[in-house]
Scaffold this motif. Sequence first.
Motif, PDB file in Angstrom:
ATOM      1  N   ARG A   1      42.705  44.083  46.314  1.00 45.15           N
ATOM      2  CA  ARG A   1      41.652  45.104  46.391  1.00 45.15           C
ATOM      3  C   ARG A   1      41.731  46.046  45.193  1.00 45.15           C
ATOM      4  O   ARG A   1      40.700  46.486  44.681  1.00 45.15           O
ATOM      5  N   ALA A   2      42.946  46.346  44.769  1.00 47.87           N
ATOM      6  CA  ALA A   2      43.110  47.201  43.577  1.00 47.87           C
ATOM      7  C   ALA A   2      42.474  46.526  42.370  1.00 47.87           C
ATOM      8  O   ALA A   2      41.771  47.166  41.582  1.00 47.87           O
ATOM      9  N   ALA A   3      42.707  45.225  42.242  1.00 51.33           N
ATOM     10  CA  ALA A   3      42.125  44.489  41.113  1.00 51.33           C
ATOM     11  C   ALA A   3      40.598  44.461  41.236  1.00 51.33           C
ATOM     12  O   ALA A   3      39.884  44.716  40.261  1.00 51.33           O
ATOM     13  N   ASP A   4      40.117  44.196  42.444  1.00 50.07           N
ATOM     14  CA  ASP A   4      38.664  44.144  42.654  1.00 50.07           C
ATOM     15  C   ASP A   4      38.012  45.488  42.331  1.00 50.07           C
ATOM     16  O   ASP A   4      36.857  45.544  41.915  1.00 50.07           O
ATOM     17  N   ALA A   5      38.754  46.570  42.577  1.00 48.92           N
ATOM     18  CA  ALA A   5      38.206  47.905  42.342  1.00 48.92           C
ATOM     19  C   ALA A   5      38.304  48.317  40.873  1.00 48.92           C
ATOM     20  O   ALA A   5      37.971  49.451  40.523  1.00 48.92           O
ATOM     21  N   GLY A   6      38.795  47.404  40.033  1.00 47.36           N
ATOM     22  CA  GLY A   6      38.823  47.696  38.599  1.00 47.36           C
ATOM     23  C   GLY A   6      40.011  48.528  38.147  1.00 47.36           C
ATOM     24  O   GLY A   6      39.997  49.119  37.062  1.00 47.36           O
TER      25      GLY A   6
END
Length: 393
Positions: free
Chosen positions: A270-275
């Motif tokens: 999720r951290a990666a997805d959130a940029g």
Amino acid sequence: MSKPADFQNEIYLNGLADQRPPLPTDLTALEELAAARLSARAFGYVAGSAGTEATARANRAAFDRWRIVPRMLRDVSSCDLAVDVLGTALPAPVLLGPIGVLSILHPEGELAVARAAAALGVPMVLSSAASHDMEAVAAASGAGPRWFQLYWSKDRDLAASFLERAKKAGYTALVVTLDTFTMAWRPRDLDGAYLPFLRGIGTANYFSDPVFQRAIGGPVTPDNQGMAVLHWVANFGNPALTWDDLTFLREHWDGPIALKGILHPDDARRAADAGMDGVVVSNHGGRQVDGSVGALDALPGVVEAVGDRLTVLFDSGVRTGADVVKALALGARAVLLARPYAYGLALGGEAGVRHVLRCLMAELQLTLTLAGLAGPGEAGQEVLTPAPWAPAH
Ligand SMILES: Cc1cc2nc3c(=O)[nH]c(=O)nc-3n(C[C@H](O)[C@H](O)[C@H](O)COP(=O)(O)O)c2cc1C
Ligand SMILES: O=C(O)C(=O)c1ccccc1
């Protein structure tokens, strides 16, 4: 190409001059020395963890369940520890992790740590809950790299003001701590009735902030300090935050951002997805969720999930050069050192912190080369094996 830094010889050559180091070179010995030097309450605050302290033990046990398998004849005549982490060139894969309220250990607190870190070119991740404000610590760090840790206040204007000030003061990377929107159940502090910030220690960034001052109706004075502390407590963290709120960080910070306190692979995704740019795999040194997974045990899962998308950093339990090698081998790009430097500060001020950093970097370089690894990038899972008595990983 310039020659790689030689951390190991610097320490050994002291022996030529018959010069003893100022503190033990076994950094695990510092805790006991600090216990003898500090008040029981200050020591308890730093050394203590949540609940039964099972997580703090799990952090160390996790390191002990891995063994390094050294390899021979691999030309390690030149071992360069330098790495790039989120846009900062580091002399070694080590940063100083955020620790609040350092003036309970030494009057110069974060200023002394910033000077020691800058002397070695190592970034200090300055805590939101520092006892000296971020502008003063920035000045103390001179030409050294600056990172800032955000405790994301319930007051959005205050959080935005912190980010604005940090940018202006030259901090380049942001670490946002998610695992501590409130203090956990910490028996040592509860039994000692000791929470430094209730005495206005660790509130320097808040009390000096224009948004904070506006909220309490003016500057903090001896007369309104009690009320200011209560306002601080009420707004310190925000349990209502969700992944959608991360857009706020991007709106207010244009440099790299790492989320600290990530243990689950899905949270890392999720951290990666959130940029986001990175995560710090950490359980806050066992100070938050007692019974939580050992941080090193959580590292491989996070690396597998996002290792190719995010910079994965690690803390919780790092004490020796061998520990750093194990964390690197399991996929961390760099580690954050925490309690050991706090003890160095307590025992020797700025020089004590310098000693801790020099020892760790020298031991790291020795361990890498003697294991047949010519740099931090060469450490992979294949250099580790489970300890004979360890349960299957
Ligand atoms: C006294 C103390 C204060 C801390 N304050 C902060 C803080 O202000 N912000 C933060 O993100 N982490 C804080 N931490 C957690 C550290 O950054 C780090 O995650 C933890 O100490 C790692 O465990 P270790 O010191 O056992 O290696 C604190 C830790 C200690 C011991
Ligand atoms: O004690 C801590 O672990 C910590 O993170 C903290 C939080 C607020 C103020 C000072 C330290």
